[in-house]
Design a protein around this motif. Sequence first.
Motif, PDB file in Angstrom:
ATOM      1  N   UNK A 166       0.825  -1.223   0.000  1.00  0.00           N
ATOM      2  CA  UNK A 166       0.000   0.000   0.000  1.00  0.00           C
ATOM      3  C   UNK A 166       0.848   1.258   0.000  1.00  0.00           C
ATOM      4  N   UNK A 167       2.062   1.159   0.547  1.00  0.00           N
ATOM      5  CA  UNK A 167       2.924   2.335   0.602  1.00  0.00           C
ATOM      6  C   UNK A 167       3.293   2.823  -0.791  1.00  0.00           C
ATOM      7  N   UNK A 168       3.304   1.923  -1.784  1.00  0.00           N
ATOM      8  CA  UNK A 168       3.667   2.336  -3.143  1.00  0.00           C
ATOM      9  C   UNK A 168       2.573   3.212  -3.758  1.00  0.00           C
ATOM     10  N   UNK A 169       1.331   2.763  -3.690  1.00  0.00           N
ATOM     11  CA  UNK A 169       0.244   3.576  -4.224  1.00  0.00           C
ATOM     12  C   UNK A 169       0.038   4.848  -3.423  1.00  0.00           C
ATOM     13  N   UNK A 170       0.257   4.762  -2.106  1.00  0.00           N
ATOM     14  CA  UNK A 170       0.106   5.941  -1.256  1.00  0.00           C
ATOM     15  C   UNK A 170       1.156   6.989  -1.581  1.00  0.00           C
ATOM     16  N   UNK A 171       2.348   6.531  -1.932  1.00  0.00           N
ATOM     17  CA  UNK A 171       3.404   7.455  -2.355  1.00  0.00           C
ATOM     18  C   UNK A 171       2.944   8.233  -3.593  1.00  0.00           C
ATOM     19  N   UNK A 172       2.340   7.525  -4.533  1.00  0.00           N
ATOM     20  CA  UNK A 172       1.905   8.187  -5.773  1.00  0.00           C
ATOM     21  C   UNK A 172       0.812   9.212  -5.516  1.00  0.00           C
ATOM     22  N   UNK A 176       0.783  13.285  -6.135  1.00  0.00           N
ATOM     23  CA  UNK A 176      -0.319  13.999  -6.789  1.00  0.00           C
ATOM     24  C   UNK A 176      -0.886  15.084  -5.880  1.00  0.00           C
ATOM     25  N   UNK A 177      -1.055  14.766  -4.595  1.00  0.00           N
ATOM     26  CA  UNK A 177      -1.615  15.741  -3.656  1.00  0.00           C
ATOM     27  C   UNK A 177      -0.708  16.963  -3.509  1.00  0.00           C
ATOM     28  N   UNK A 178       0.599  16.720  -3.449  1.00  0.00           N
ATOM     29  CA  UNK A 178       1.529  17.843  -3.314  1.00  0.00           C
ATOM     30  C   UNK A 178       1.516  18.728  -4.560  1.00  0.00           C
ATOM     31  N   UNK A 344      -3.541  16.129 -16.994  1.00  0.00           N
ATOM     32  CA  UNK A 344      -2.527  15.302 -17.646  1.00  0.00           C
ATOM     33  C   UNK A 344      -1.121  15.603 -17.143  1.00  0.00           C
ATOM     34  N   UNK A 345      -0.852  16.860 -16.810  1.00  0.00           N
ATOM     35  CA  UNK A 345       0.488  17.184 -16.311  1.00  0.00           C
ATOM     36  C   UNK A 345       0.760  16.488 -14.982  1.00  0.00           C
ATOM     37  N   UNK A 346      -0.260  16.397 -14.126  1.00  0.00           N
ATOM     38  CA  UNK A 346      -0.093  15.691 -12.858  1.00  0.00           C
ATOM     39  C   UNK A 346       0.081  14.202 -13.115  1.00  0.00           C
ATOM     40  N   UNK A 347      -0.739  13.654 -14.011  1.00  0.00           N
ATOM     41  CA  UNK A 347      -0.647  12.231 -14.340  1.00  0.00           C
ATOM     42  C   UNK A 347       0.746  11.889 -14.869  1.00  0.00           C
ATOM     43  N   UNK A 348       1.266  12.732 -15.761  1.00  0.00           N
ATOM     44  CA  UNK A 348       2.583  12.467 -16.343  1.00  0.00           C
ATOM     45  C   UNK A 348       3.663  12.431 -15.258  1.00  0.00           C
ATOM     46  N   UNK A 349       3.594  13.361 -14.312  1.00  0.00           N
ATOM     47  CA  UNK A 349       4.593  13.393 -13.240  1.00  0.00           C
ATOM     48  C   UNK A 349       4.448  12.190 -12.326  1.00  0.00           C
ATOM     49  N   UNK A 351       3.250   9.311 -13.060  1.00  0.00           N
ATOM     50  CA  UNK A 351       3.700   8.109 -13.770  1.00  0.00           C
ATOM     51  C   UNK A 351       5.221   7.994 -13.811  1.00  0.00           C
ATOM     52  N   UNK A 352       5.906   9.121 -13.816  1.00  0.00           N
ATOM     53  CA  UNK A 352       7.368   9.082 -13.747  1.00  0.00           C
ATOM     54  C   UNK A 352       7.815   8.458 -12.425  1.00  0.00           C
ATOM     55  N   UNK A 353       7.148   8.839 -11.348  1.00  0.00           N
ATOM     56  CA  UNK A 353       7.485   8.265 -10.042  1.00  0.00           C
ATOM     57  C   UNK A 353       7.045   6.809  -9.956  1.00  0.00           C
TER      58      UNK A 353
END
Length: 371
Positions: A166-172, A176-178, A344-349, A351-353
């Motif tokens: 869960x920590x992996x998805x929570x990191x993403x 996004x929240x930040x 999309x800009x948030x999604x792209x970032x 997805x990089x992480x």
Amino acid sequence: MTKIVRTLAVPVLAFALTAAACGSNDNSGSGSASTSASGGGCTSDMKVGLALDIGGLGDNGFNDLAYAALQKSISDGLICESNTKLIESNADGSNLDENVQSLGDAGYDIVIGTGFAFTPGINEAAPSYPDTKFGIVDGYNSCGTACGLTNEADATTNVVDLTFKEQEGSYLVGVAAALKAKELNCSNLGFLGGQTGPLIEKFQAGFQAGVAEIDPSIKVQVEYIGDSTKAFNDVIQGEALSNKMYDNGACIIYHAAGKSGNGLFKAAAAQKKLAIGVDSDQYKAVTAAQAPYIFTSMIKRVDTAVYNTIKAATDGTFEGGNQVFDLKSEGISYSTSNTDLMTQDIIDTVNQYKQKIISGAIVPPEKPGKS
């Protein structure tokens, strides 16, 4: 002590969660109900029992996801509907062991408990039901006596833990929240946890680490509802603590609180601030008035885990131990349904992480304050 850990490369299954959210009224409350017989030509005699954790159907999360998996198993012809049984817990979850034992006594071939609280009871009972295959969502049976259980894993080879990173998805969703907070000129976020303990701490730790990756100056308020499983079924307290964090400046709150998270969504809509869901794509599960405020959700594929467990039991490939679902196996993800907010800009970032986590370049922490 025997401990088997496998990370599964599983496909993401397209389950229809509306079936779960709109379950039969006969399944509500603390009693049990068998699903109605399917009228098709099903010939399987495999009996499957699904024991739900506190909160039951309508939690818009892992109980609903597990039920959706049961329904898909029926529609795919793995099992016959007339050979299934759904049991909901009582209000405080004190009858979980009783529910599991009743399924074992009734000769069910597969028994799945949808929460870590089922672990002690299943660990103790499993040797008495050697012909029954048990699955535990978020279970720790494979930890054995080191975690205070009665039996070691090698005495319960008919039990599989279905666990998640869960920590992996929570990191993403923290990333996004930040990013969204910076757009909103906000430096204050929130985390709403259900029951205190190591499981929910993984959500908190990953979220805080993702936020700090983007901007370590952003504050993350943290509130937990309680220290028992009842914390996952307290919508009123979930709403109160969410309002507290919003009133203290949070512009986005992420919850890992089960059905109590519905209180967050009420607070978000009332205050016109943003919320992050968990387990399922909660943008699609909340009311029309609440949906515009659901920024994203950390998706935990309980549906995939339960479905695959049923399939493995029916095709003879079931193995006990610990199956781990993560970003790489698509057992963890995040939602992008609210395109007004998840741009999309948030999604792209994000997805990089995501790729950095999959490659091992980033390893999100499991405990708050750890890197």
